[in-house]
Motif scaffolding. Structure first.
Motif, PDB file in Angstrom:
ATOM      1  N   ILE A 126     -12.903  -7.772  -1.437  1.00 59.64           N
ATOM      2  CA  ILE A 126     -12.659  -7.326   0.104  1.00 59.64           C
ATOM      3  C   ILE A 126     -11.290  -7.388   0.656  1.00 59.64           C
ATOM      4  CG2 ILE A 126     -13.793  -7.053   2.339  1.00 59.64           C
ATOM      5  CD1 ILE A 126     -16.616  -7.561   0.774  1.00 59.64           C
ATOM      6  N   VAL A 127     -10.773  -8.767   0.484  1.00 59.29           N
ATOM      7  CA  VAL A 127      -9.462  -8.907   1.177  1.00 59.29           C
ATOM      8  C   VAL A 127      -8.457  -8.224   0.407  1.00 59.29           C
ATOM      9  CG1 VAL A 127      -7.987 -10.797   1.558  1.00 59.29           C
ATOM     10  CG2 VAL A 127     -10.580 -11.356   2.054  1.00 59.29           C
ATOM     11  N   PHE A 128      -8.513  -8.357  -0.821  1.00 56.67           N
ATOM     12  CA  PHE A 128      -7.446  -7.542  -1.450  1.00 56.67           C
ATOM     13  C   PHE A 128      -7.349  -6.210  -1.357  1.00 56.67           C
ATOM     14  CE2 PHE A 128      -6.960 -11.462  -4.207  1.00 56.67           C
ATOM     15  CZ  PHE A 128      -5.887 -12.041  -3.688  1.00 56.67           C
ATOM     16  N   GLY A 129      -8.703  -5.517  -1.462  1.00 56.64           N
ATOM     17  CA  GLY A 129      -8.868  -4.264  -0.989  1.00 56.64           C
ATOM     18  C   GLY A 129      -8.279  -3.656   0.341  1.00 56.64           C
ATOM     19  N   THR A 130      -8.669  -4.382   1.443  1.00 54.97           N
ATOM     20  CA  THR A 130      -8.156  -4.291   2.600  1.00 54.97           C
ATOM     21  C   THR A 130      -6.730  -4.278   3.145  1.00 54.97           C
ATOM     22  OG1 THR A 130     -10.608  -5.224   3.103  1.00 54.97           O
ATOM     23  CG2 THR A 130      -8.704  -4.855   4.952  1.00 54.97           C
ATOM     24  N   VAL A 131      -6.306  -5.303   2.251  1.00 51.61           N
ATOM     25  CA  VAL A 131      -4.736  -5.568   2.346  1.00 51.61           C
ATOM     26  C   VAL A 131      -3.948  -4.398   1.782  1.00 51.61           C
ATOM     27  CG1 VAL A 131      -2.787  -7.084   1.772  1.00 51.61           C
ATOM     28  CG2 VAL A 131      -5.003  -8.220   2.624  1.00 51.61           C
ATOM     29  N   ALA A 132      -4.365  -4.181   0.600  1.00 51.64           N
ATOM     30  CA  ALA A 132      -3.700  -2.990  -0.349  1.00 51.64           C
ATOM     31  C   ALA A 132      -3.854  -1.669   0.801  1.00 51.64           C
ATOM     32  CB  ALA A 132      -4.219  -2.839  -1.239  1.00 51.64           C
ATOM     33  N   ALA A 133      -5.110  -1.328   1.331  1.00 52.31           N
ATOM     34  CA  ALA A 133      -5.322  -0.160   2.203  1.00 52.31           C
ATOM     35  C   ALA A 133      -4.258  -0.175   3.094  1.00 52.31           C
ATOM     36  CB  ALA A 133      -6.728  -0.024   2.414  1.00 52.31           C
ATOM     37  N   PHE A 134      -4.168  -1.701   3.781  1.00 49.86           N
ATOM     38  CA  PHE A 134      -3.136  -1.739   5.136  1.00 49.86           C
ATOM     39  C   PHE A 134      -1.766  -1.232   4.537  1.00 49.86           C
ATOM     40  CE2 PHE A 134      -0.049  -4.290   7.249  1.00 49.86           C
ATOM     41  CZ  PHE A 134      -0.272  -3.732   8.381  1.00 49.86           C
ATOM     42  N   PHE A 135      -1.501  -1.722   3.454  1.00 51.12           N
ATOM     43  CA  PHE A 135      -0.021  -1.430   3.293  1.00 51.12           C
ATOM     44  C   PHE A 135       0.177   0.049   2.729  1.00 51.12           C
ATOM     45  CE2 PHE A 135       0.545  -6.033   2.748  1.00 51.12           C
ATOM     46  CZ  PHE A 135       1.260  -6.499   3.540  1.00 51.12           C
ATOM     47  N   VAL A 136      -0.721   0.616   2.065  1.00 46.10           N
ATOM     48  CA  VAL A 136      -0.780   2.039   1.841  1.00 46.10           C
ATOM     49  C   VAL A 136      -0.727   2.802   3.076  1.00 46.10           C
ATOM     50  CG1 VAL A 136      -1.959   4.105   0.675  1.00 46.10           C
ATOM     51  CG2 VAL A 136      -1.699   1.883  -0.459  1.00 46.10           C
TER      52      VAL A 136
END
Length: 149
Positions: A126-136
């Motif tokens: 969840i953390v990595f998915g959220t961080v990746a979505a933020f940067f995208v």
């Protein structure tokens, strides 16, 4: 015993593995899982008169259910031992990981055993998915790219 001695003994007893053979098994099993998913999607589309987009959620739910059932009976793990990375297809592999963690720690109780163990794994995803979505999202905002379909 030194670490080098241990490594040499372990290497002698390690079964020989063929990279090409392992890649082929992973490709075939991963492809089979995807083919089953495609079949489920086509079935849902024809029986319930859904579009491809509408049928995607029920398809994922059925794949997760199948993965959890096979994990519960110990079948998914046997397939994974044989096929290796081929069973790590994102949805089914993640469902297997979550279910395995829950089964392994069920004796410790529902909250501290099952819940805590499952969320140790899910938390990082969840953390990595959220961080990746933020940067995208930041990249989309910088370049003025619309996110709609």
């Amino acid at each position: 015993m030194s670490q080098e001695e241990y490594k040499s003994i372990a290497k002698k007893h390690e079964p020989p593995g063929s990279v090409m053979k392992n890649c082929l098994k992973a490709f075939l099993v991963g492809g089979l899982i995807c083919l089953i998913g495609q079949g489920i999607q086509k079935f849902v589309m024809s029986v319930f008169d859904m579009s491809t987009k509408e049928a995607s959620n029920p398809t994922v739910a059925v794949l997760i259910l199948i993965s959890v059932i096979l994990t519960s009976f110990g079948v998914y793990d046997k397939i994974a031992q044989w096929a290796g990375a081929g069973t790590a297809v994102p949805v089914t592999g993640f469902a297997n990981s979550m279910c395995s963690a829950a089964l392994e720690h069920r004796a410790e109780g529902l909250v501290l055993g099952v819940g805590a163990s499952m969320f140790k794994l899910a938390g990082s995803v969840i953390v990595f998915g959220t961080v990746a979505a933020f940067f995208v999202g930041v990249i989309y905002a910088i370049f003025g790219i619309e996110g709609g379909h």
